[in-house]
Each structure stands twice: as C-alpha cells, then as structure tokens.
Design a protein around this motif. Structure first.
Motif, PDB file in Angstrom:
ATOM      1  N   SER A 164       2.369   2.180  -3.228  1.00  0.00           N
ATOM      2  CA  SER A 164       1.359   2.715  -4.160  1.00  0.00           C
ATOM      3  C   SER A 164       0.847   4.081  -3.718  1.00  0.00           C
ATOM      4  O   SER A 164      -0.113   4.599  -4.295  1.00  0.00           O
ATOM      5  CB  SER A 164       0.186   1.740  -4.266  1.00  0.00           C
ATOM      6  N   GLY A 165       1.466   4.665  -2.700  1.00  0.00           N
ATOM      7  CA  GLY A 165       1.081   5.997  -2.246  1.00  0.00           C
ATOM      8  C   GLY A 165      -0.119   6.011  -1.325  1.00  0.00           C
ATOM      9  O   GLY A 165      -0.731   7.069  -1.104  1.00  0.00           O
ATOM     10  N   ILE A 166      -0.476   4.871  -0.752  1.00  0.00           N
ATOM     11  CA  ILE A 166      -1.626   4.779   0.151  1.00  0.00           C
ATOM     12  C   ILE A 166      -1.105   4.789   1.584  1.00  0.00           C
ATOM     13  O   ILE A 166      -0.481   3.824   2.042  1.00  0.00           O
ATOM     14  CB  ILE A 166      -2.446   3.494  -0.101  1.00  0.00           C
ATOM     15  N   HIS A 167      -1.365   5.901   2.298  1.00  0.00           N
ATOM     16  CA  HIS A 167      -0.851   6.038   3.660  1.00  0.00           C
ATOM     17  C   HIS A 167      -1.946   6.201   4.695  1.00  0.00           C
ATOM     18  O   HIS A 167      -1.681   6.086   5.891  1.00  0.00           O
ATOM     19  CB  HIS A 167       0.107   7.237   3.744  1.00  0.00           C
ATOM     20  N   THR A 168      -3.166   6.480   4.260  1.00  0.00           N
ATOM     21  CA  THR A 168      -4.273   6.657   5.198  1.00  0.00           C
ATOM     22  C   THR A 168      -5.450   5.793   4.777  1.00  0.00           C
ATOM     23  O   THR A 168      -5.546   5.352   3.624  1.00  0.00           O
ATOM     24  CB  THR A 168      -4.730   8.126   5.258  1.00  0.00           C
ATOM     25  N   VAL A 169      -6.353   5.578   5.722  1.00  0.00           N
ATOM     26  CA  VAL A 169      -7.559   4.795   5.425  1.00  0.00           C
ATOM     27  C   VAL A 169      -8.407   5.505   4.377  1.00  0.00           C
ATOM     28  O   VAL A 169      -8.984   4.875   3.488  1.00  0.00           O
ATOM     29  CB  VAL A 169      -8.369   4.557   6.719  1.00  0.00           C
ATOM     30  N   ALA A 170      -8.455   6.834   4.451  1.00  0.00           N
ATOM     31  CA  ALA A 170      -9.253   7.602   3.482  1.00  0.00           C
ATOM     32  C   ALA A 170      -8.722   7.400   2.060  1.00  0.00           C
ATOM     33  O   ALA A 170      -9.497   7.267   1.110  1.00  0.00           O
ATOM     34  CB  ALA A 170      -9.244   9.089   3.852  1.00  0.00           C
ATOM     35  N   GLN A 171      -7.398   7.379   1.893  1.00  0.00           N
ATOM     36  CA  GLN A 171      -6.809   7.138   0.571  1.00  0.00           C
ATOM     37  C   GLN A 171      -7.137   5.722   0.090  1.00  0.00           C
ATOM     38  O   GLN A 171      -7.435   5.502  -1.081  1.00  0.00           O
ATOM     39  CB  GLN A 171      -5.294   7.332   0.630  1.00  0.00           C
ATOM     40  N   LEU A 172      -7.082   4.779   0.990  1.00  0.00           N
ATOM     41  CA  LEU A 172      -7.387   3.388   0.647  1.00  0.00           C
ATOM     42  C   LEU A 172      -8.809   3.251   0.115  1.00  0.00           C
ATOM     43  O   LEU A 172      -9.066   2.545  -0.860  1.00  0.00           O
ATOM     44  CB  LEU A 172      -7.204   2.504   1.883  1.00  0.00           C
ATOM     45  N   LEU A 173      -9.741   3.973   0.715  1.00  0.00           N
ATOM     46  CA  LEU A 173     -11.144   3.861   0.331  1.00  0.00           C
ATOM     47  C   LEU A 173     -11.447   4.506  -1.012  1.00  0.00           C
ATOM     48  O   LEU A 173     -12.543   4.327  -1.557  1.00  0.00           O
ATOM     49  CB  LEU A 173     -12.041   4.476   1.413  1.00  0.00           C
ATOM     50  N   LEU A 193       0.833  -1.202   0.000  1.00  0.00           N
ATOM     51  CA  LEU A 193       0.000   0.000   0.000  1.00  0.00           C
ATOM     52  C   LEU A 193       0.874   1.261   0.000  1.00  0.00           C
ATOM     53  O   LEU A 193       0.607   2.218  -0.738  1.00  0.00           O
ATOM     54  CB  LEU A 193      -0.930   0.000   1.214  1.00  0.00           C
ATOM     55  N   ARG A 194       1.895   1.260   0.812  1.00  0.00           N
ATOM     56  CA  ARG A 194       2.766   2.447   0.889  1.00  0.00           C
ATOM     57  C   ARG A 194       3.461   2.703  -0.439  1.00  0.00           C
ATOM     58  O   ARG A 194       3.578   3.850  -0.876  1.00  0.00           O
ATOM     59  CB  ARG A 194       3.809   2.238   1.986  1.00  0.00           C
TER      60      ARG A 194
END
Length: 440
Positions: free
Chosen positions: A37-46, A34-35
């Motif tokens: 891919s630039g995903i660091h927060t739950v909001a970004q993941l969603l 995830l990191r």
C-alpha cells in the motif's frame, strides 16, 4: 477519536518520525500489506485513519490492526523499570467503577473503537477460535467459555476440525449472525448489541436458521453491556416462546476474561495477553448508561422505527450516530442510504457507495478509490439501480459521499423527522426496485 481522524492524532510523538516500518517488528503478513500500500515509514503509517488502516487487511483486518496499534504504543512509550506483574483477581467491582476515567493507554479507547460491537465480537471470537494463528491456545479459552454458559461438552475429546467459531455468518434471508460457535454437539448463535438497535424479527430469524444446521440449539444468546432483554420487535411477535439467554459484558465476558488470564495452564503469548487485558480494562471502564439506550424522542430512533415498520430493509449499520440500509447491490458495489444524526431533532441524508465483500459487511470507506479505478462498474450500478440516474450524481471522483444531486440534504441544523421521511420516500421512488413493504 473519530474513526476518520489520522493516527497521528493518537501518536503525535511519532508523527515526524522517519523510522522504517521494520522498527515496529511486525509479522511478515502485516509488513507486506503495508508495503504493498506504499507505507514504508512510521510517519506514512500515521497519516492513515482507523478506517483506512483496517481496510488494508480485508480478510483478517482486526488482528493485524490490533498488532500495529500495539507496536505503535510500545514505540511511543518510554521504557519503564521492570516490576512484578500484578496478578490479583477482582471478586466484585465497586458500584461506581464504571464511572471512573481510564488513565492507561488502551487501544479500544484511543482508536475510538471502545463501543464497536463488531470489533468486540471479532476479538472475542478470535480468542475462542481453536484454529487461531494468533494465540495458539487451542480450545483452552473456548472450553472455559462453554463452561460459563453451562454447557459441559468436553472439547478435549473432540477433533479440532469439528469445532468452528465464525463471525458475520450469513443466513438464508441475507442476514448476518454476529457470532456462531459450532461444536460436535451444539450450534450456538450469538447476537451482540452495544449501540445497535434491535431489528424486526432478528432473533427469531437467527434461531430458525440455527435449528436447520443439524445440531442441538439450546437457545440464542443475546449479549449486551448490561444483560437487558431483547425487544418483542426482535423476537418476531409470534406465539411461540423463543429460548433466549441474556448475557452481559460485565457479568459474563469479564469473569471469563479474568479466568483465562489468571487460570490458564499454558502460557499465553505476550501480545495476546496484552490485548486480553486491554479488552478487560475497556469493559471494566464503561458506563453502562451510555449503551443500548433507545430514546423515543430521538429523531434518528424515530426514523429507524418508522422505516422498519414500513419496509423490509437490509440494515448494515445501526448506531447511535447513524443508520445505513442497502438499496441495491451488484457485483462488487452497492448503493446505500445513510441517515446521520446532527442533533437530537435533526439528521442529514447521504446516498453512498460501498464495496461488498463475501461474508462481510460492505466497506463504505474504500469504495471511492475503487470507483475511481473501475468507473464502468459504478456506471452500471447507477443505471441498474435508478429509473432516472440523472437524479443522482454520476461523478466518479474519489468522494463516496456526494451522490445526492440538487438536494438540500444537509444544512446548518440538518432536517427534521417529517422532511427526512418525505425525502427518503422520494429517493425510494427513484429506484427500479422499490424496497418491499413490510408485511409482518
């Protein structure tokens, strides 16, 4: 949920969350992917869709995907008072049980994968796999499964390295067997059908391949929701009787899951047990009438049947909503033709690109960004696929869907059977290598 819908639609209570990814308590491999891919927060993941999330883990995407959905589910639900675990077993389900709505939070339902044969096969195969890094149960689940099939091979005496459970096993003629169990004595091929249609000589070819692997092949297993027989179309139409054993999710997979959940000596890891229960509940809750229904009056079914009779095509997707076949592949990319159902009487045509992965089906959702980063590969594919590349859009934009140029392939109502077949024949005429005529 539509596979292209963002996960925020499933977890609206978390959509505005600024919580870091670490809150989900994921395994290191999942967190690192995830990191990267630039995903660091739950909001970004969603903000990811189901397809995009699975695409982050091309090698072992399903277990990581399931873990993330499970952790999101735990985070979204308020804590409940502790209660005694209900371990009762069900001898027989009521006749109308399949018509009941599921009220519990089930990842197969909310993520829109409740009817995906690929997802179901991968989950089952992972549970059967004695080398699994996720359940660490060894051969416990597999042994019960083999007993259920009537095979009494004692795996406790076998070397673990002599046992394999694989999915998407490539055959000599570029087909893929959904699942194969290989033990010291047996080579067991499985074809799984939920929505997908039988392909020409499919089971016949799989059985021929299995017989050449140097082990006993008692039969080929045909797993469907209701245990129906395969079509003569899939059996190959030869005089030799093909040994096929039909299995059903309701009568075979469900009892096996119940047996594993309630009668396994060693404790099952909590997260694995939860997925097993959700898989069991998903199978219990399905209406059998919605599976594997071939409608001779449905335009999509007619197109599939007509094209399969005319050509020996490599089908990569055959569902109730669309069918997709490979036209040409080269290096990391391929061109494919997708026919998507709009209504019962009309369809839309798309010429799309996919990323080809070793021993995997092509990923059409991730091709756009890849083309954007490697435009020359797309240009090479374009020029080596079509005699007149000007017939096809040469755009290297991130969209993978706008590849047909100057064709009214989709209007308000789609196009009908005859117009669609004529257009497909025209597209085939553009190819440098026209699909081979079906001689069988």
């Amino acid at each position: 949920m539509n596979e292209e819908a963002k996960l925020a639609a499933v977890f609206p209570m978390l959509a505005e969350s600024n919580l870091p990814i670490e809150t989900l308590d994921l395994e290191v491999a999942s967190r690192n992917s995830l990191r990267r891919s630039g995903i660091h927060t739950v909001a970004q993941l969603l903000q990811l869709t189901h397809t995009e999330l699975m695409g982050l883990f091309p090698n072992r995407n399903l277990p990581f995907y399931s873990e993330i959905i499970y952790r999101l589910t735990c985070l979204a639900q308020p804590p409940k008072p502790a209660k005694t675990e209900d371990t009762c077993t069900v001898e027989r389900l009521p006749d109308n049980f399949g018509e009941r709505k599921m009220n519990t939070f089930n990842i197969f339902q909310v993520a829109g994968i409740w009817k995906s044969e690929e997802i179901h096969t991968r989950v089952i195969a992972e549970l059967l796999n004695p080398h699994s890094q996720f359940h660490n149960m060894g051969t416990a689940f597999l042994q019960k499964f083999l007993v259920g099939l009537g095979l009494n091979e004692d795996l406790s005496k076998a070397k673990i390295e002599d046992i394999e459970v694989k999915t998407e096993v490539s055959t000599d003629n570029d087909r893929r067997i959904d699942m194969v169990i290989s033990t010291p004595n047996y080579y067991l091929p499985f074809e799984v059908k939920i929505w997908a249609k039988d392909q020409r000589s499919q089971l016949h070819d799989y059985y021929d391949y299995a017989k050449n692997q140097g082990k006993a092949v008692p039969c080929i297993y045909y797993l469907t929701p209701d245990g129906h027989d395969p079509s003569g179309w899939s059996l190959g139409g030869t005089d030799d009787e093909l040994p096929v054993v039909t299995l059903s999710f309701q009568k075979d997979i469900l009892p096996w899951l119940n047996d594993c959940i309630t009668n396994t000596d060693q404790p099952i890891p909590t997260d694995v047990l939860e997925i097993m229960k959700q898989l069991r509940d998903n199978i219990r809750g399905q209406r059998l009438t919605c599976f594997s229904q071939w409608d001779p009056n449905d335009t999509l079914d007619k197109i599939y049947s007509e094209l399969s009779q005319r050509y020996n095509l490599s089908w990569t997707e055959c569902t109730d909503r669309y069918i997709t076949c490979t036209l040409h592949k080269e290096n990391n990319l391929e061109f494919a033709l997708r026919v998507k159902k709009e209504t019962k009487d009309s369809v839309s045509l798309y010429l799309i690109c996919g990323i080809t992965m070793e021993h995997e089906k092509p990923n059409y959702a991730l091709a756009g960004p890849y083309i954007y980063d490697y435009p020359q590969e797309y240009k090479d594919l374009l020029s080596n696929t079509f005699s007149n590349p000007e017939n096809v859009s040469g755009s290297t934009s991130k969209s993978t869907w706008n590849r047909l140029e100057g064709i009214d392939h989709k209007n308000q109502d789609g196009i009908g059977l005859e117009a669609c077949l004529e257009k497909i024949e025209e597209i085939f005429s553009w190819l440098k290598d026209t699909p081979k005529k079906n001689c069988r």
